[in-house]
Structures are given as C-alpha cells and as structure tokens.
Design a protein around this motif. Structure first.
Motif, short mmCIF file in Angstrom:
data_model
loop_
_atom_site.label_atom_id
_atom_site.label_comp_id
_atom_site.label_asym_id
_atom_site.label_seq_id
_atom_site.Cartn_x
_atom_site.Cartn_y
_atom_site.Cartn_z
N VAL A 55 0.77 -1.18 0.03
CA VAL A 55 -0.09 0.04 -0.05
C VAL A 55 1.07 1.21 0.06
O VAL A 55 1.83 1.30 0.87
N THR A 56 0.60 2.23 -0.89
CA THR A 56 1.40 3.46 -0.98
C THR A 56 0.67 4.51 -0.51
O THR A 56 1.37 5.67 -0.12
N GLU A 57 -0.62 4.48 -0.56
CA GLU A 57 -1.42 5.82 -0.14
C GLU A 57 -2.79 5.19 0.26
O GLU A 57 -3.33 4.29 -0.40
N GLY A 58 -3.27 6.21 1.25
CA GLY A 58 -4.87 5.67 1.58
C GLY A 58 -4.92 4.51 2.57
O GLY A 58 -3.98 4.16 3.16
N VAL A 59 -6.16 4.12 2.77
CA VAL A 59 -6.45 2.98 3.58
C VAL A 59 -7.27 2.11 2.85
O VAL A 59 -8.25 2.08 2.46
N GLY A 60 -6.81 0.76 3.03
CA GLY A 60 -7.35 -0.33 2.17
C GLY A 60 -8.06 -1.36 3.40
O GLY A 60 -7.54 -1.39 4.67
N LEU A 61 -8.62 -2.38 2.73
CA LEU A 61 -8.99 -3.57 3.45
C LEU A 61 -8.49 -4.82 2.63
O LEU A 61 -8.34 -4.85 1.50
N CYS A 62 -8.32 -5.79 3.25
CA CYS A 62 -8.15 -7.10 2.85
C CYS A 62 -8.64 -8.23 3.69
O CYS A 62 -8.69 -7.96 4.85
N GLN A 63 -8.97 -9.48 3.13
CA GLN A 63 -9.49 -10.48 3.87
C GLN A 63 -9.07 -11.95 3.00
O GLN A 63 -9.04 -12.02 1.83
N GLU A 87 -4.66 -19.07 -2.57
CA GLU A 87 -5.18 -18.51 -1.28
C GLU A 87 -6.25 -17.31 -1.73
O GLU A 87 -5.97 -16.39 -2.35
N GLU A 88 -7.45 -17.89 -1.35
CA GLU A 88 -8.66 -17.02 -1.91
C GLU A 88 -8.55 -15.88 -0.97
O GLU A 88 -8.71 -15.96 0.21
N HIS A 89 -8.44 -14.63 -1.67
CA HIS A 89 -8.80 -13.25 -0.97
C HIS A 89 -9.24 -12.36 -1.66
O HIS A 89 -9.63 -12.37 -2.98
N TRP A 90 -9.32 -11.18 -1.23
CA TRP A 90 -9.73 -9.90 -1.69
C TRP A 90 -9.07 -8.62 -1.00
O TRP A 90 -8.60 -8.96 0.07
N HIS A 91 -8.93 -7.37 -1.90
CA HIS A 91 -8.14 -6.48 -1.15
C HIS A 91 -8.73 -5.11 -2.23
O HIS A 91 -9.08 -5.26 -3.26
N GLY A 92 -9.10 -4.15 -1.36
CA GLY A 92 -9.72 -2.99 -1.86
C GLY A 92 -9.62 -1.67 -1.05
O GLY A 92 -9.27 -2.01 0.25
N ALA A 93 -10.15 -0.62 -1.42
CA ALA A 93 -10.04 0.58 -0.55
C ALA A 93 -11.08 0.40 0.46
O ALA A 93 -12.25 -0.28 0.31
N ALA A 94 -10.81 0.99 1.62
CA ALA A 94 -11.62 0.91 2.71
C ALA A 94 -13.27 2.15 2.38
O ALA A 94 -13.06 2.80 1.40
N LEU A 144 -9.59 6.19 -0.24
CA LEU A 144 -8.82 5.93 -1.50
C LEU A 144 -7.75 5.03 -1.04
O LEU A 144 -7.47 4.99 0.05
N MET A 145 -7.33 4.17 -1.92
CA MET A 145 -6.07 3.05 -1.63
C MET A 145 -5.56 3.00 -2.88
O MET A 145 -6.01 2.67 -3.95
N VAL A 146 -3.94 3.30 -2.90
CA VAL A 146 -3.19 3.09 -4.04
C VAL A 146 -2.48 2.15 -3.49
O VAL A 146 -1.56 1.95 -2.51
N HIS A 147 -2.28 1.03 -4.63
CA HIS A 147 -1.32 -0.20 -4.05
C HIS A 147 -0.70 -0.71 -5.11
O HIS A 147 -1.13 -0.58 -6.54
N LEU A 148 0.38 -1.54 -5.06
CA LEU A 148 1.22 -2.16 -6.01
C LEU A 148 1.07 -3.66 -5.62
O LEU A 148 1.38 -4.20 -4.65
N ALA A 149 0.57 -4.27 -6.60
CA ALA A 149 0.26 -5.76 -6.63
C ALA A 149 1.27 -6.45 -7.37
O ALA A 149 1.37 -6.34 -8.57
N ILE A 150 2.02 -7.28 -6.85
CA ILE A 150 3.04 -7.99 -7.57
C ILE A 150 2.71 -9.59 -7.53
O ILE A 150 2.68 -10.11 -6.67
#
Length: 92
Positions: free
Chosen positions: A19-27, A48-55, A59-65
C-alpha cells in the motif's frame, strides 16, 4: 463497490500487495478483515482466496506483484465480496 475475491494459482510465490497511499482492507477466505495502510505489505499465498480494496469512502493506491507464464492464468476471479462481508471491516 466492494471488490471481487480472487486467487493466484499460477504464481507459486502468491501475490504481494504494497500500500502506497490511503487506507485499504483485505481478507483471506475464512479470516478477519484486515486494515492496510501506507507502507503496509500483505502476502497472499498461492491459491489463497482473498480480496483487497479501498476502505469505504477512502482511497487506496497499491502495487500488486505476482508472476505468471503463457500456460497459466495469473488470476482466477471468484464471486464479488458481499456488502455484509465488506461491512464486517473494523472502523478506520
């Protein structure tokens, strides 16, 4: 709008989210909803089944590799996260 769940079966290293900016959620499937903030790193294991996104209302800015090759899908999409699952997040 809540994100869609997914997994990364072609990538033996899973997926890393920074996460580079903002606040996110994941599960992770069956786990608690986690809050992720700038500088945070989350590793999801392969398949592993999961999700991630902004709260909500954030806003959430992220880098996913993750890695893939010509013989495998990098991601397999699952059903969208329900409003109830998304609402189970801790307050941010």
């Amino acid at each position: 709008m809540p994100p869609a769940g997914h997994g990364h079966g072609a990538d033996p290293l899973g997926q890393t989210v920074f996460v580079t900016e903002g606040v996110g959620l994941c599960q992770r499937r069956g786990g608690p909803v986690e809050v992720i903030r700038p500088g945070g790193r989350v590793l999801f294991e392969a398949d592993e089944e999961h999700w991630h996104g902004a709260a909500p209302n954030r806003l959430m800015v992220h880098l996913a590799i993750d890695e893939g090759d010509a013989d495998h899908d990098v991601v397999h999409w699952l059903s969208p996260v329900t409003d109830a699952e998304y609402a189970a997040a801790p307050a941010v």
